[in-house]
Scaffold this motif. Structure first.
Motif, PDB file in Angstrom:
ATOM      1  N   ILE A 165       0.837  -1.241  -0.046  1.00  0.00           N
ATOM      2  CA  ILE A 165       0.192   0.010  -0.003  1.00  0.00           C
ATOM      3  C   ILE A 165       0.828   1.118  -0.054  1.00  0.00           C
ATOM      4  O   ILE A 165       1.568   1.347   0.927  1.00  0.00           O
ATOM      5  N   ILE A 166       0.622   1.985  -0.985  1.00  0.00           N
ATOM      6  CA  ILE A 166       1.812   3.073  -1.251  1.00  0.00           C
ATOM      7  C   ILE A 166       1.019   4.393  -0.960  1.00  0.00           C
ATOM      8  O   ILE A 166      -0.242   4.709  -1.280  1.00  0.00           O
ATOM      9  N   LEU A 167       1.756   5.154  -0.145  1.00  0.00           N
ATOM     10  CA  LEU A 167       1.267   6.627   0.534  1.00  0.00           C
ATOM     11  C   LEU A 167       2.153   7.668  -0.285  1.00  0.00           C
ATOM     12  O   LEU A 167       3.267   7.850   0.171  1.00  0.00           O
ATOM     13  N   PRO A 168       1.497   8.268  -1.473  1.00  0.00           N
ATOM     14  CA  PRO A 168       2.336   9.378  -1.832  1.00  0.00           C
ATOM     15  C   PRO A 168       2.534  10.583  -1.049  1.00  0.00           C
ATOM     16  O   PRO A 168       1.800  10.749  -0.332  1.00  0.00           O
ATOM     17  N   PRO A 169       3.234  11.429  -2.047  1.00  0.00           N
ATOM     18  CA  PRO A 169       3.396  12.756  -1.402  1.00  0.00           C
ATOM     19  C   PRO A 169       2.234  13.660  -0.742  1.00  0.00           C
ATOM     20  O   PRO A 169       2.158  14.094   0.093  1.00  0.00           O
ATOM     21  N   LYS A 170       1.260  13.614  -1.795  1.00  0.00           N
ATOM     22  CA  LYS A 170       0.056  14.426  -1.339  1.00  0.00           C
ATOM     23  C   LYS A 170      -0.711  13.762  -0.203  1.00  0.00           C
ATOM     24  O   LYS A 170      -1.239  14.607   0.579  1.00  0.00           O
ATOM     25  N   LEU A 171      -0.766  12.425  -0.119  1.00  0.00           N
ATOM     26  CA  LEU A 171      -1.472  11.851   1.130  1.00  0.00           C
ATOM     27  C   LEU A 171      -0.609  12.111   2.498  1.00  0.00           C
ATOM     28  O   LEU A 171      -0.909  12.162   3.420  1.00  0.00           O
ATOM     29  N   LEU A 172       0.783  12.224   2.021  1.00  0.00           N
ATOM     30  CA  LEU A 172       1.655  12.503   3.538  1.00  0.00           C
ATOM     31  C   LEU A 172       1.457  13.737   3.906  1.00  0.00           C
ATOM     32  O   LEU A 172       1.284  14.187   5.112  1.00  0.00           O
ATOM     33  N   GLU A 173       1.209  14.886   2.979  1.00  0.00           N
ATOM     34  CA  GLU A 173       0.936  16.267   3.598  1.00  0.00           C
ATOM     35  C   GLU A 173      -0.329  16.004   4.168  1.00  0.00           C
ATOM     36  O   GLU A 173      -0.445  16.873   5.149  1.00  0.00           O
ATOM     37  N   VAL A 174      -1.420  15.426   3.697  1.00  0.00           N
ATOM     38  CA  VAL A 174      -2.626  15.496   4.538  1.00  0.00           C
ATOM     39  C   VAL A 174      -2.331  14.707   5.856  1.00  0.00           C
ATOM     40  O   VAL A 174      -2.993  15.264   6.823  1.00  0.00           O
ATOM     41  N   ALA A 175      -1.642  13.823   5.900  1.00  0.00           N
ATOM     42  CA  ALA A 175      -1.379  13.049   7.279  1.00  0.00           C
ATOM     43  C   ALA A 175      -0.478  14.003   8.232  1.00  0.00           C
ATOM     44  O   ALA A 175      -0.835  14.022   9.338  1.00  0.00           O
ATOM     45  N   GLN A 176       0.170  14.644   7.530  1.00  0.00           N
ATOM     46  CA  GLN A 176       1.049  15.765   8.512  1.00  0.00           C
ATOM     47  C   GLN A 176      -0.026  16.903   9.124  1.00  0.00           C
ATOM     48  O   GLN A 176       0.232  17.323  10.297  1.00  0.00           O
ATOM     49  N   LYS A 177      -0.884  17.267   8.103  1.00  0.00           N
ATOM     50  CA  LYS A 177      -2.000  18.212   8.717  1.00  0.00           C
ATOM     51  C   LYS A 177      -2.717  17.810   9.713  1.00  0.00           C
ATOM     52  O   LYS A 177      -3.111  18.278  10.616  1.00  0.00           O
TER      53      LYS A 177
END
Length: 349
Positions: A165-177
């Motif tokens: 399951i790959i979590l790309p940069p856009k998804l990581l930005e959301v997770a960081q927020k």
């Protein structure tokens, strides 16, 4: 490894490589070795998503990830003591020192992009892919590390050898927020209350009447009471002034304090102290307008009573040798106060 259609992940190479992330690679709350981690709920949701890769199932995985601690493969940290090394070799958990350099091992795609691999459990790591050390870190810590090293890490991949399951940069930005929002909500909200000068005088009245003076008298007993009776206003004004910070001037003079001592019986002496007059603020603790100190000669017992102006009218309070305050009953008219204090003292209330 299969392609992940929802996150847009590409197939990852089944080879691991060392990456120089020592400078920004330290993970707070990380442990090395094999701590006990229960991700059974997360793995059940991952299995459901693996069978039915819908957006709804993926959101459930992400929501559970926020609460999860994951395994991250890494090189053996440098400068470990003998005990920590043994723990790692035996697969036990060990707390890393602040100076330990953590170098996560990254997965590399055929395109050259690199991913930080994380695992929901050790059983997700094939035997031929075992690494020198496995770190345990909360999901948001993994996200923070990846986001702090974006020039080296382009994504996070969860269980790369099984579910991929790959979590790309856009998804990581959301997770960081989301991480920042959760941290902000967890912070206690404090409000700074600025007191007016008049309000501070009432606060000082409370500190003196309910803490400073009773503490002195219960500690010194007869000796302290005799000093109070001898020095009167000088004693009271000096100790009242000590409550104030240098920036605020204590407005009262020695003559603003009144003291009277009565031998009401052969055994009982009552010292009445009238505090400086002021109008109470109902938003603050009760204003003490009078204090009655009772001395019982036979038992050498000291009792301390207060007359307090509250939102519910005047009340009689008592402070005991343990320095704790309690409200006893409604106060009578001024002319009946001494008689009421005598009755309370006789019953030792």
């Amino acid at each position: 490894m299969e392609e992940n259609p929802i996150t847009g992940g590409n197939k990852m190479d089944n080879r691991m490589r060392e990456d120089g992330m020592a400078d920004n690679g330290r993970m707070d709350n990380a442990k090395a070795g094999g701590p006990k981690i229960d991700n059974s709920q997360l793995e059940a949701l991952i299995e459901t998503f693996a069978k039915d890769r819908t957006n709804e199932n993926f959101v459930k995985v992400m929501e559970q990830l926020e609460k999860s601690v994951l395994y991250v493969p890494a090189l053996m940290p440098e400068n470990l003591d003998k005990e920590a090394l043994e723990c790692l070799r035996e697969g036990k958990g060990t707390k890393l020192s602040e100076n330990a350099k953590i170098r996560p091992i990254l997965l590399q795609k055929s395109s050259g992009e690199q991913a930080l691999p994380v695992f929901s459990s050790l059983k997700q790591v094939p035997k031929d892919k075992k690494n020198p050390a496995m770190l345990a870190a909360p999901f948001f810590n993994c996200v923070a590390m990846a986001m702090a090293n974006q020039e080296k890490v382009q994504m996070i991949v969860l269980n790369p050898y099984t579910h991929n399951i790959i979590l790309p940069p856009k998804l990581l930005e959301v997770a960081q927020k989301r991480s920042r929002q959760i941290q902000a909500q967890a912070q206690p909200k404090t409000q700074k209350v600025k007191l007016t000068e008049k309000q501070f005088h009432q606060m000082a009245n409370g500190i003196f009447s309910y803490t400073v003076l009773p503490s002195f008298l219960f500690d010194k007993k007869k000796e302290g009471l005799e000093q109070l009776q001898r020095e009167e206003g000088k004693f009271l004004s000096a100790r009242f002034a000590a409550v104030y910070p240098k920036e605020i001037r204590m407005p009262y003079r020695e003559e603003d304090f009144s003291l009277m001592t009565l031998n009401v019986t052969e055994d009982m002496q009552i010292t009445r102290i009238d505090m400086p007059e002021t109008t109470p603020d109902k938003e603050l603790p009760p204003l003490c307008c009078r204090i009655y100190v009772v001395w019982k000669r036979e038992t050498e017992e000291l009792l301390y009573y207060t007359i307090e102006q509250t939102g519910n009218g005047s009340m009689i309070g008592r402070i005991g040798p343990d320095k704790k305050h309690e409200t006893l009953e409604a106060a009578p008219d001024n002319g009946m106060e001494i008689e009421t204090i005598m009755k309370l003292a006789e019953g030792n209330h």
